[in-house]
Write a protein that holds these residues in place. Structure first.
Motif, PDB file in Angstrom:
ATOM      1  N   ALA A 200       0.830  -1.207   0.000  1.00 11.15           N
ATOM      2  CA  ALA A 200       0.000   0.000   0.000  1.00 11.15           C
ATOM      3  C   ALA A 200       0.865   1.257   0.000  1.00 11.15           C
ATOM      4  O   ALA A 200       0.528   2.253  -0.647  1.00 11.15           O
ATOM      5  CB  ALA A 200      -0.919  -0.006   1.225  1.00 11.15           C
ATOM      6  N   ARG A 201       1.998   1.212   0.712  1.00 10.55           N
ATOM      7  CA  ARG A 201       2.887   2.373   0.722  1.00 10.55           C
ATOM      8  C   ARG A 201       3.474   2.613  -0.669  1.00 10.55           C
ATOM      9  O   ARG A 201       3.555   3.750  -1.129  1.00 10.55           O
ATOM     10  CB  ARG A 201       4.019   2.159   1.734  1.00 10.55           C
ATOM     11  N   GLU A 202       3.875   1.530  -1.345  1.00 12.72           N
ATOM     12  CA  GLU A 202       4.395   1.681  -2.702  1.00 12.72           C
ATOM     13  C   GLU A 202       3.313   2.190  -3.650  1.00 12.72           C
ATOM     14  O   GLU A 202       3.575   3.016  -4.533  1.00 12.72           O
ATOM     15  CB  GLU A 202       4.948   0.347  -3.194  1.00 12.72           C
ATOM     16  N   THR A 203       2.090   1.700  -3.458  1.00 10.35           N
ATOM     17  CA  THR A 203       0.983   2.161  -4.294  1.00 10.35           C
ATOM     18  C   THR A 203       0.722   3.642  -4.072  1.00 10.35           C
ATOM     19  O   THR A 203       0.467   4.393  -5.031  1.00 10.35           O
ATOM     20  CB  THR A 203      -0.285   1.354  -3.981  1.00 10.35           C
ATOM     21  N   ARG A 204       0.799   4.086  -2.818  1.00  9.29           N
ATOM     22  CA  ARG A 204       0.591   5.499  -2.525  1.00  9.29           C
ATOM     23  C   ARG A 204       1.662   6.346  -3.200  1.00  9.29           C
ATOM     24  O   ARG A 204       1.373   7.425  -3.737  1.00  9.29           O
ATOM     25  CB  ARG A 204       0.607   5.728  -1.021  1.00  9.29           C
ATOM     26  N   ALA A 205       2.909   5.859  -3.196  1.00  3.51           N
ATOM     27  CA  ALA A 205       3.976   6.607  -3.861  1.00  3.51           C
ATOM     28  C   ALA A 205       3.743   6.675  -5.369  1.00  3.51           C
ATOM     29  O   ALA A 205       3.938   7.722  -5.996  1.00  3.51           O
ATOM     30  CB  ALA A 205       5.327   5.957  -3.562  1.00  3.51           C
ATOM     31  N   ARG A 206       3.311   5.542  -5.957  1.00  7.13           N
ATOM     32  CA  ARG A 206       3.031   5.546  -7.403  1.00  7.13           C
ATOM     33  C   ARG A 206       1.873   6.474  -7.725  1.00  7.13           C
ATOM     34  O   ARG A 206       1.877   7.156  -8.762  1.00  7.13           O
ATOM     35  CB  ARG A 206       2.723   4.124  -7.875  1.00  7.13           C
ATOM     36  N   LEU A 207       0.858   6.519  -6.847  1.00  5.61           N
ATOM     37  CA  LEU A 207      -0.265   7.422  -7.074  1.00  5.61           C
ATOM     38  C   LEU A 207       0.174   8.878  -6.989  1.00  5.61           C
ATOM     39  O   LEU A 207      -0.331   9.734  -7.728  1.00  5.61           O
ATOM     40  CB  LEU A 207      -1.375   7.144  -6.046  1.00  5.61           C
ATOM     41  N   ALA A 208       1.122   9.159  -6.075  1.00  6.31           N
ATOM     42  CA  ALA A 208       1.631  10.528  -5.989  1.00  6.31           C
ATOM     43  C   ALA A 208       2.339  10.927  -7.277  1.00  6.31           C
ATOM     44  O   ALA A 208       2.179  12.052  -7.772  1.00  6.31           O
ATOM     45  CB  ALA A 208       2.583  10.650  -4.796  1.00  6.31           C
ATOM     46  N   VAL A 209       3.116   9.985  -7.834  1.00  3.78           N
ATOM     47  CA  VAL A 209       3.792  10.259  -9.104  1.00  3.78           C
ATOM     48  C   VAL A 209       2.768  10.445 -10.219  1.00  3.78           C
ATOM     49  O   VAL A 209       2.871  11.350 -11.049  1.00  3.78           O
ATOM     50  CB  VAL A 209       4.770   9.124  -9.443  1.00  3.78           C
ATOM     51  N   ALA A 210       1.736   9.569 -10.239  1.00  2.00           N
ATOM     52  CA  ALA A 210       0.706   9.678 -11.272  1.00  2.00           C
ATOM     53  C   ALA A 210      -0.062  10.993 -11.146  1.00  2.00           C
ATOM     54  O   ALA A 210      -0.405  11.628 -12.153  1.00  2.00           O
ATOM     55  CB  ALA A 210      -0.263   8.497 -11.163  1.00  2.00           C
ATOM     56  N   GLU A 211      -0.311  11.415  -9.898  1.00  2.00           N
ATOM     57  CA  GLU A 211      -1.007  12.691  -9.701  1.00  2.00           C
ATOM     58  C   GLU A 211      -0.170  13.855 -10.217  1.00  2.00           C
ATOM     59  O   GLU A 211      -0.692  14.805 -10.815  1.00  2.00           O
ATOM     60  CB  GLU A 211      -1.316  12.882  -8.217  1.00  2.00           C
ATOM     61  N   GLU A 212       1.152  13.775  -9.980  1.00  3.15           N
ATOM     62  CA  GLU A 212       2.023  14.835 -10.470  1.00  3.15           C
ATOM     63  C   GLU A 212       2.036  14.859 -11.997  1.00  3.15           C
ATOM     64  O   GLU A 212       2.058  15.923 -12.620  1.00  3.15           O
ATOM     65  CB  GLU A 212       3.445  14.622  -9.934  1.00  3.15           C
ATOM     66  N   ARG A 213       2.008  13.684 -12.617  1.00  2.00           N
ATOM     67  CA  ARG A 213       1.961  13.639 -14.077  1.00  2.00           C
ATOM     68  C   ARG A 213       0.655  14.222 -14.611  1.00  2.00           C
ATOM     69  O   ARG A 213       0.648  14.932 -15.624  1.00  2.00           O
ATOM     70  CB  ARG A 213       2.126  12.194 -14.552  1.00  2.00           C
ATOM     71  N   ALA A 292       1.461   9.002   7.951  1.00  4.69           N
ATOM     72  CA  ALA A 292       0.471   8.013   7.508  1.00  4.69           C
ATOM     73  C   ALA A 292       1.144   6.730   7.048  1.00  4.69           C
ATOM     74  O   ALA A 292       0.563   5.650   7.137  1.00  4.69           O
ATOM     75  CB  ALA A 292      -0.384   8.598   6.383  1.00  4.69           C
ATOM     76  N   ALA A 293       2.379   6.836   6.547  1.00  6.08           N
ATOM     77  CA  ALA A 293       3.131   5.664   6.094  1.00  6.08           C
ATOM     78  C   ALA A 293       3.885   4.996   7.238  1.00  6.08           C
ATOM     79  O   ALA A 293       4.660   4.071   7.011  1.00  6.08           O
ATOM     80  CB  ALA A 293       4.115   6.066   4.997  1.00  6.08           C
ATOM     81  N   GLY A 294       3.687   5.453   8.467  1.00  2.00           N
ATOM     82  CA  GLY A 294       4.350   4.849   9.615  1.00  2.00           C
ATOM     83  C   GLY A 294       5.751   5.369   9.867  1.00  2.00           C
ATOM     84  O   GLY A 294       6.521   4.743  10.594  1.00  2.00           O
ATOM     85  N   ILE A 295       6.093   6.511   9.284  1.00  2.67           N
ATOM     86  CA  ILE A 295       7.419   7.108   9.459  1.00  2.67           C
ATOM     87  C   ILE A 295       7.282   8.331  10.361  1.00  2.67           C
ATOM     88  O   ILE A 295       6.505   9.244  10.068  1.00  2.67           O
ATOM     89  CB  ILE A 295       8.027   7.510   8.106  1.00  2.67           C
ATOM     90  N   ASP A 296       8.015   8.332  11.457  1.00  2.00           N
ATOM     91  CA  ASP A 296       7.975   9.472  12.377  1.00  2.00           C
ATOM     92  C   ASP A 296       8.636  10.670  11.706  1.00  2.00           C
ATOM     93  O   ASP A 296       9.802  10.617  11.330  1.00  2.00           O
ATOM     94  CB  ASP A 296       8.709   9.109  13.669  1.00  2.00           C
ATOM     95  N   GLU A 320      10.111  16.320  -3.532  1.00  2.00           N
ATOM     96  CA  GLU A 320      10.936  15.245  -4.083  1.00  2.00           C
ATOM     97  C   GLU A 320      11.562  14.403  -2.979  1.00  2.00           C
ATOM     98  O   GLU A 320      11.626  13.175  -3.078  1.00  2.00           O
ATOM     99  CB  GLU A 320      12.032  15.844  -4.974  1.00  2.00           C
ATOM    100  N   ALA A 321      12.013  15.050  -1.909  1.00  2.00           N
ATOM    101  CA  ALA A 321      12.606  14.311  -0.796  1.00  2.00           C
ATOM    102  C   ALA A 321      11.586  13.393  -0.134  1.00  2.00           C
ATOM    103  O   ALA A 321      11.904  12.253   0.240  1.00  2.00           O
ATOM    104  CB  ALA A 321      13.175  15.290   0.236  1.00  2.00           C
ATOM    105  N   THR A 322      10.354  13.858   0.006  1.00  2.00           N
ATOM    106  CA  THR A 322       9.301  13.023   0.593  1.00  2.00           C
ATOM    107  C   THR A 322       9.030  11.797  -0.281  1.00  2.00           C
ATOM    108  O   THR A 322       8.886  10.671   0.225  1.00  2.00           O
ATOM    109  CB  THR A 322       8.008  13.842   0.751  1.00  2.00           C
ATOM    110  N   THR A 323       8.976  12.006  -1.582  1.00  2.00           N
ATOM    111  CA  THR A 323       8.768  10.874  -2.498  1.00  2.00           C
ATOM    112  C   THR A 323       9.897   9.868  -2.386  1.00  2.00           C
ATOM    113  O   THR A 323       9.672   8.648  -2.380  1.00  2.00           O
ATOM    114  CB  THR A 323       8.664  11.389  -3.950  1.00  2.00           C
ATOM    115  N   ASN A 324      11.138  10.343  -2.272  1.00  2.00           N
ATOM    116  CA  ASN A 324      12.281   9.435  -2.142  1.00  2.00           C
ATOM    117  C   ASN A 324      12.212   8.631  -0.854  1.00  2.00           C
ATOM    118  O   ASN A 324      12.533   7.435  -0.833  1.00  2.00           O
ATOM    119  CB  ASN A 324      13.588  10.228  -2.187  1.00  2.00           C
ATOM    120  N   VAL A 325      11.818   9.270   0.243  1.00  2.00           N
ATOM    121  CA  VAL A 325      11.711   8.554   1.518  1.00  2.00           C
ATOM    122  C   VAL A 325      10.659   7.454   1.426  1.00  2.00           C
ATOM    123  O   VAL A 325      10.841   6.350   1.949  1.00  2.00           O
ATOM    124  CB  VAL A 325      11.380   9.535   2.662  1.00  2.00           C
ATOM    125  N   LEU A 326       9.555   7.725   0.751  1.00  2.00           N
ATOM    126  CA  LEU A 326       8.489   6.738   0.624  1.00  2.00           C
ATOM    127  C   LEU A 326       8.875   5.593  -0.296  1.00  2.00           C
ATOM    128  O   LEU A 326       8.559   4.432  -0.035  1.00  2.00           O
ATOM    129  CB  LEU A 326       7.213   7.404   0.094  1.00  2.00           C
TER     130      LEU A 326
END
Length: 410
Positions: A200-213, A292-296, A320-326
């Protein structure tokens, strides 16, 4: 040369949970001969104890292989090991009966009977617990536990044990094997839940990329759609005027040229992301997404009063840094700080997931290259890489007097 625990640090969180679960059940299986061996070598002669331990060791080896294949099936790497499950069930039943019958009918002493009784109980409890790893439905696990518990009671009663003692034996086997089976079933459920959360975390990251596109597509359509329509209309008008030898055709083509140059500039702004990104909003969004991804995530510093160009450039860095962390590494904590030394702004993003999957470090990539381009346009710099303390650190520095770089028509 890597540290002794380097192989563990390179694993993702689901892989760590899977490794822990796998070896936990291996050690549980190894505790079976330990329990029986302590009883055997403490009550009977060493040769008799070794004779008892030989089939027990074979049973343990079969249980460990079955547990390993069942875990592979649970995470989707192998088909369900039905043959191994049936083989383990048959071996468990045969070994339990073989231990119980001599104790009731054979010429054995009290000490030998105690040893065989421990073999009977341990083999059933551990065997049922390992078989539960290969079952997905709770109903089947319950039937497995109840079946072996009832079978133990019936065999004990059939070999001459009093009915009340046989009933107590059935209750004990049911309770003990049920505990091990519940542990196995819950461990598989927890492992699947961890993998599902990671997916789900990977899917959320892919959705963020798709939203940016999609955002980029919308911006490009907004810029080019209207201008191209105007260019087409004025070009058609210029053609009609030229055919009539009207001097206004030249003015129309000059206007077309102006609109085309304006469109070229606006497209460059869209591509380079010059449309303003609010730094405060990006920081707030990054904190919410990471938590939300469980990262403090901790955010600190003062962002008020910064020039628009600085906020836009640093906002893209945060995004961009947030996307890389995810998407990379296995971070548990991320810290974002904004400092304002004299005449400049320094944004630092640190996380403890420096090592990416397969052991590669995140020191490059098109994302960081794009950030360097954005920052260089306002006189800023970007430094990213793994720090000595095992953290991945990204530092962006922009002068407070930043001004957008002049566009040069290509």
């Amino acid at each position: 040369m890597g540290s002794p625990g380097g192989w563990w640090g390179r694993k993702s969180t689901p892989a760590k949970v899977e490794t822990y679960t796998r070896w936990s059940f291996h050690f549980i299986a190894l505790s079976e001969p330990t329990v029986i061996g302590v009883t055997a070598f403490g009550h009977v002669d060493a040769r008799v104890a070794l004779l008892v331990m030989t089939p027990v060791a074979a049973h343990v080896a079969l249980a460990m292989v079955t547990a390993s294949r069942a875990l592979d099936w649970a995470v989707g790497r192998r088909p369900q090991p039905l043959r191994l499950l049936w083989a383990l069930g048959a071996a468990t039943a045969l070994l339990a009966v073989a231990a119980l019958v001599p104790g009731r009918y054979g010429p054995v002493g009290e000490d030998t009977g105690t040893v065989l009784g421990s073999v009977f109980g341990a083999v059933l409890c551990y065997g049922v617990g390992m078989m539960a790893l290969g079952l997905r439905e709770r109903r089947r696990v319950v039937w497995l536990v109840v079946g072996f518990g009832a079978g133990a009671g019936l065999v004990a009663w059939a070999t001459g044990m009093p009915a009340l003692a046989a009933l107590a034996m059935a209750a004990f086997v049911t309770a003990a094997s049920g505990f091990f089976a519940a542990t196995s079933f819950f461990s598989i459920w927890l492992l699947n839940a961890v993998y599902a959360l990671d997916e789900a975390r990977e899917t959320r990251a892919r959705l963020a990329v798709a939203e940016e596109r999609l955002r980029f597509g919308r911006d490009l359509h907004d810029v080019m759609g209207r201008n191209l329509a105007v260019i087409a209309l004025k070009s058609e008008l210029a053609v009609q005027l030229a055919r009539r030898e009207r001097p206004e055709a030249v003015e129309q083509m000059i206007e077309v040229q102006r609109i085309a140059q304006e469109s070229q500039r606006e497209v460059r702004e869209v591509v380079r992301g010059y449309r303003r990104a609010d730094l405060e909003a990006e920081l707030h969004g990054a904190r919410g997404v990471l938590r939300a991804a469980g990262i403090d995530c901790e955010v600190g510093g003062e962002t008020g009063g910064l020039p628009a160009e600085v906020q836009s450039a640093l906002g893209w860095v945060v995004r961009e840094a947030t996307t890389n962390v995810l998407r990379h590494g296995d971070a548990k904590k991320c810290t974002v700080t904004v400092r304002r030394p004299k005449g400049r702004v320094v944004l630092t993003v640190r996380n403890d997931g420096a090592t990416a999957p397969h052991g590669s470090t995140r020191t490059g990539g098109t994302g960081l290259a794009g950030l360097r381009e954005r920052l260089s346009a306002v006189g800023g710099t970007l430094d990213a890489g793994e720090a000595r303390d095992g953290e991945f650190r990204l530092v962006a520095e922009v002068p407070l007097t930043a001004r957008p770089a002049l566009e040069v028509a290509s």
